[in-house]
Write an enzyme that holds these catalytic residues in place. Structure first.
Site, PDB file in Angstrom:
ATOM      1  N   PRO A  54       3.763   2.169  -3.245  1.00 45.84           N
ATOM      2  CA  PRO A  54       4.685   2.077  -4.367  1.00 45.84           C
ATOM      3  C   PRO A  54       4.114   1.315  -5.562  1.00 45.84           C
ATOM      4  CG  PRO A  54       5.410   0.667  -2.563  1.00 45.84           C
ATOM      5  CD  PRO A  54       4.240   1.430  -2.073  1.00 45.84           C
ATOM      6  N   GLU A  55       3.989   1.998  -6.668  1.00 49.00           N
ATOM      7  CA  GLU A  55       3.665   1.360  -7.936  1.00 49.00           C
ATOM      8  C   GLU A  55       4.885   1.557  -8.842  1.00 49.00           C
ATOM      9  OE1 GLU A  55      -0.301   2.417  -9.311  1.00 49.00           O
ATOM     10  OE2 GLU A  55      -0.965   2.775  -7.273  1.00 49.00           O
ATOM     11  N   HIS A  60      10.741  -0.115  12.022  1.00 47.90           N
ATOM     12  CA  HIS A  60      10.226  -1.269  11.292  1.00 47.90           C
ATOM     13  C   HIS A  60      11.284  -1.909  10.395  1.00 47.90           C
ATOM     14  CE1 HIS A  60       6.308  -0.325  12.875  1.00 47.90           C
ATOM     15  NE2 HIS A  60       6.420   0.906  12.414  1.00 47.90           N
ATOM     16  N   ARG A 100       3.953  -2.409   7.385  1.00 46.10           N
ATOM     17  CA  ARG A 100       2.806  -3.330   7.294  1.00 46.10           C
ATOM     18  C   ARG A 100       3.188  -4.743   6.866  1.00 46.10           C
ATOM     19  NH1 ARG A 100      -1.141   1.134   4.397  1.00 46.10           N
ATOM     20  NH2 ARG A 100      -0.640   2.739   5.898  1.00 46.10           N
ATOM     21  N   ARG A 131     -10.884 -11.161 -22.072  1.00 44.58           N
ATOM     22  CA  ARG A 131     -11.305 -11.287 -20.685  1.00 44.58           C
ATOM     23  C   ARG A 131     -12.806 -11.009 -20.555  1.00 44.58           C
ATOM     24  NH1 ARG A 131      -7.480 -11.715 -16.426  1.00 44.58           N
ATOM     25  NH2 ARG A 131      -5.790 -12.906 -17.371  1.00 44.58           N
TER      26      ARG A 131
END
Length: 282
Positions: free
Chosen positions: A2-3, A93, A113, A155
Site C-alpha cells: 500500500p502506497e 492474521h 507481516r 540534499r
DNA sequence: CGACTCTCCTGGGTGC
DNA sequence: TGCACCCAGGAGAGTC
C-alpha cells in the site's frame, strides 16, 4: 504494497462505513499491532464515536469524538482495514477488531507481516502529533512544489532515496518511485543536487500522474495482501511500466527492463531511457 | 540536521 | 517431500 493510492482507496471505502458510528468494543489480538500506542487501546476506544476518515501520504486516521485525538493507522506492507459482518470468522492474521454499538459491520485490522500498526494519538493541528514530521503528500493543497524542489536540490543523495523520504514528500513508496522516475526519464541514482527545477517538476508530475491513474483503477496489487475494505484487489499492476517487469520490453523504447539492488530492495528502470549517471549516488 | 544502515515480520517461491 | 534459504519493503531507531 500500500502506497498513497492504495491507502486512499481504503480511506474512501472506510469513511462511508464508519462516520458517525460508536465503538462498542476494541479487541487487540496481537501486541505488535499496537506497539506505538501509549495506554490500553481498548479502553481508549470504548464508547468513542468516529467522525470521519482522513489521510496524509500512507497514514490514515479516524478522528474521534469527545476529544482532540484520532485512531491512526499505517498499513505497512501487508496491512488491511476490512469492513466485515460481526459474525464472520476471525481472519488468520486478525490483529485488531472494532465492534460497534449499532451491531453493524466490524472494522478489522488484518496484517500478515505486522509491519503495520494502529494507535490512538492526539492531533496537532490538522494531523496526528506523531506524524507531524511527515511532509504533505503531492495531492494536498498545502504541498508546495517550489519548496519541494529547493529541498531536493539541497540534499546530497540519490533522487530515489529522496522520493522515498517521507519528510520531503509523503505517500511515495518503491513502486510509484520507480514509475515516476521512468516517466521523468531519470535514473534512480541521479544526484539530487544536479537536478534542474524543471526536471524536479517532471518527477513530481510523473508521481502525480501515475498515482492518479492508479487511484482510478483501485490501486495496485500483486497478490491478495493488499485489498480494499471489501477484500478486493486493485488492477493497476497491469498498467505499471517498469516495476516488477525485469526483462520485459520498455513500453517506450522496447529495451528490456533491468532490475538493480538498492537499499536492500529492488529498483526497476529502462537502461536506455534512464541511463545510469557517471556520478551515481545512493 | 543530514546521510546512511539496521531491524522488525511472515509466507510464497526456489533450488538442491 | 523436506528444508534452508531468499525476497517483498516502510519507517523508526541508532550511528557517525
Amino acid at each position: 504494497m500500500p502506497e498513497l493510492p492504495e491507502v486512499e482507496v481504503v480511506r474512501r471505502g472506510l469513511v462511508r462505513w464508519v462516520a458517525g458510528r460508536t465503538i462498542a468494543e476494541a479487541e487487540v489480538l496481537h501486541p505488535r499491532a499496537v506497539r506505538r500506542n501509549e495506554g490500553l487501546l481498548a479502553d481508549q476506544l470504548k464508547g468513542r464515536a468516529i467522525r470521519s476518515a482522513e489521510r496524509r501520504g500512507k497514514y490514515l486516521w479516524l478522528p474521534l469524538s469527545d476529544g482532540d485525538d484520532a485512531l491512526l493507522a499505517h498499513l505497512g506492507m501487508s496491512g488491511q482495514l476490512l469492513v466485515v459482518p460481526p459474525e464472520s470468522p476471525a481472519e488468520k492474521h486478525l490483529r485488531v477488531r472494532l465492534a460497534f454499538t449499532d451491531g453493524g459491520p466490524d472494522v478489522r485490522f488484518v496484517d500478515q507481516r505486522t509491519f503495520g500498526h494502529v494507535l490512538v494519538t492526539p492531533m496537532a493541528g490538522n494531523v496526528p502529533k506523531v506524524i507531524a514530521h511527515i511532509a504533505p503528500d503531492p495531492f494536498e493543497p498545502v504541498f508546495d512544489a517550489a519548496i519541494f524542489a529547493d529541498r531536493i536540490r539541497k540534499r546530497r543523495t540519490g533522487i530515489k532515496r529522496a522520493l522515498l523520504d517521507q519528510s520531503l514528500i509523503s505517500g511515495v513508496g518503491n513502486i510509484y518511485a520507480d514509475e515516476a522516475l521512468w516517466r521523468a526519464r531519470l535514473h534512480w541514482a541521479r544526484p539530487t543536487e544536479t537536478l534542474s527545477r524543471p526536471k524536479i517538476a517532471d518527477v513530481l508530475a510523473g508521481a502525480r500522474e501515475v498515482m492518479t491513474e492508479a487511484l482510478g483503477q483501485g490501486g495496485t496489487s500483486f497478490d491478495s495482501l493488499y485489498v480494499n475494505v471489501n477484500g478486493e484487489s486493485g488492477y493497476f499492476d497491469r498498467s505499471l511500466a517498469v516495476y516488477g517487469r525485469r526483462d520485459e520490453p520498455c513500453p517506450r523504447c522496447g529495451t528490456p527492463i533491468r532490475r538493480e539492488a538498492f537499499m536492500n530492495r529492488s529498483s526497476y528502470s529502462c537502461p536506455k531511457c534512464q541511463p545510469r549517471p557517471r556520478n551515481a549516488r545512493w
